[in-house]
Design a protein around this motif. Structure first.
Motif: not given
Lengths: 191, 336
Positions: A36, A38, A111, A161-168, A171, B200-201, B292
């Motif tokens: 995962k 990798l 996705y 679409l696969i991100l769950r919580s942190d978009f840092g 962005m 960003f959380a 997903r």
């Protein structure tokens, strides 16, 4: 700088992460779910290489150094290489090579389809990256290879679409991508 | 209360081979040695430090020490399954308060002060209040429960927990007749939890979870204070966490500061973020995909690049015999 040296250096730099991750996986340094990790590294690497490839022309215009365009094809092919390994990891580590599941996953999960679309664009561009295709396609070659911008948008959506919580970090990548796209649309044209 | 496992929820012996396949010879030999030693010297059985291999020792809180000595070991087993190494169970965590990456909790959680700790119990109970952990648990005997843990992300582990049935605690505070649900809340401490400080959380802190009262009262539902014969590492939810083995891991809320008895179903954190992906029940179900990814299979950790260790996911994570009756008449595809 001598051309071959510059190209060779870039080659080594692009290869290095792959060797490093392979070493880490071998040594058990990637934690209990190395496949995962990798997969994620390779995907992120492909995205960064895509952004770098698209940055070369603007960089050349800003710095007036022609060396940037010398590595454009190479970086594009590296991007395809990382993306292909990313796809392979998905098939191996997440689907366990159960290809009957691939078809289902492809249509059930947007996705996956987006990522696959981005990979198909990279495949097409890689196949037409040689001098022969370039001659053959003439003016259309440039148009065709602008598809990389579409590939970038697909790849960014794929990640979003696969991100769950942190978009840092997303962005950051999306910000750089947006600048590149805006520059392509409204920026300085080559003379 | 002693829970004896029913044979069908225990892992079948056919699973032994696949499980040991990934174990290194060294690990296997060491494990065998430990078993033999345990058989030869029964006194070793109470020696918590040597119960599991490779466990980082930790100071035992004063209130826990006498309880640890009287622990009822292995009240549930998962026969034929290898227990996940402590290192993996304590360094590969989801605990978004400490960051979004699997290693973040192990990196940052040690800063969290877990003593003293108090728990607020409120809502539909005869005895609401703010309880110190040591007072709350003084009448109970510690039990060790070896449970499969199935994450909604399609990986799983086998973990020996130490704790008390939640039912014992709930009975003590006496839920009223209008209590139908139980809500749980995680500590919200930005100073010690860098994930909460991240701009960003997307999570609306504090993290909240919930169970139906009958689920909460089920004998398998555990309030854990330890694992692998020691106190819980902070990243695993110290000093107090829930363990609901037939539900996806995110239901098993960590570092609990509040338990509320409620008359209506609470809205939980993941459910409010993405209701089409995370239901209130979140029972492990191979037939209901996460939008997903498929939930039909799981990666049993640790795995390797050349040993994916994929296995089919079991209905209710293999605890169907015990818990399926709780959901009689419900459409589990709708109430996922």
């Amino acid at each position: 700088m001598a051309q071959p040296l510059w190209r060779c250096g870039v080659f080594m730099l692009a290869l290095l992460p792959l060797l490093f991750w392979f070493y880490q996986a071998q040594q058990g340094l990637l934690g209990p779910d190395p496949g995962k990790v990798l997969l994620e590294h390779l995907g992120e690497g492909a995205l960064i290489l895509m952004l770098l490839t698209l940055s070369l022309t603007p960089l050349q215009r800003i710095t007036l150094w022609s060396g940037w365009s010398l590595i454009r094809r190479q970086l594009g092919l590296w991007c395809f290489c990382y993306a292909s390994l990313h796809l392979m990891s998905y098939l191996a580590f997440l689907l366990n090579f159960d290809f009957s599941r691939l078809n289902h996953e492809l249509w059930e999960r947007p996705y996956i389809l987006l990522g696959f679309g981005a990979w198909l664009i990279l495949l097409l561009l890689s196949l037409t990256s040689n001098a022969f295709s370039r001659r053959k396609l003439g003016k259309n070659w440039k148009l065709l290879h602008r598809l990389l911008y579409l590939g970038l948008v697909l790849a960014l959506l794929h990640l979003l679409l696969i991100l769950r919580s942190d978009f840092g970090s997303w962005m950051l990548y999306a910000g750089v991508g947006l600048i590149l796209i805006l520059n392509r649309l409204f920026g300085l044209r080559s003379p | 209360m002693l829970i004896h496992i029913t044979p069908r929820s225990a892992c079948r012996s056919s699973e032994i081979t696949t499980e040991t396949a990934y174990l290194s010879r060294r690990h296997f030999m060491a494990g065998t040695g430990l078993l033999l030693a345990g058989a030869a010297f029964p006194s070793l059985a109470t020696e918590t430090a040597s119960r599991y291999e490779g466990v980082t020792p930790a100071p035992v809180p004063a209130w826990l020490a006498p309880k640890l000595a009287k622990t009822q070991w292995r009240t549930t087993e998962v026969s034929g399954e290898a227990i996940t190494p402590f290192r993996d169970a304590s360094q590969y965590n989801n605990f978004y308060e400490f960051g979004p990456e699997k290693r973040d909790p192990a990196t940052h959680a040690h800063q969290l002060p877990t003593e003293p700790w108090s728990l607020i119990i409120d809502g539909e109970v005869a005895k609401p209040g703010r309880y110190a952990l040591e007072d709350l648990f003084s009448p109970f005997t510690l039990q060790e429960r070896i449970y499969r843990m199935r994450c909604v992300e399609a990986w799983s582990m086998v973990i020996p927990w130490l704790g008390f049935p939640l039912a014992e605690l709930l009975k003590r505070v006496e839920p009223t007749s209008s209590a139908h649900y139980v809500g749980f809340e995680t500590l919200n401490d930005p100073e010690h939890m860098p994930g909460i400080r991240s701009r960003f959380a997307l999570i609306n802190w504090p993290y909240v979870e919930g169970l139906r009262l009958d689920e909460a009262m089920h004998p398998l539902t555990l309030l854990a204070v330890g694992m692998y014969g020691r106190v819980l590492p902070n990243q695993n939810g110290a000093p107090l966490r829930l363990v609901v083995p037939w539900k996806y891991g995110f239901k098993s809320i960590k570092s609990i500061v509040r338990i509320s008895l409620l008359s209506t179903q609470p809205r939980t954190t993941w459910q409010s973020m993405a209701p089409q992906e995370y239901g209130f029940y979140a029972n492990v179900n191979p037939d209901v995909s996460h939008p997903r990814w498929s939930q039909a299979q799981e990666r049993r950790l640790p795995n390797g690049v050349f040993s994916s260790n994929v296995r089919p996911t079991l209905v209710f994570n293999g605890y169907a015999d015990e818990v399926a009756s709780l959901y009689k008449g419900m459409d589990l595809k709708k109430d996922y």
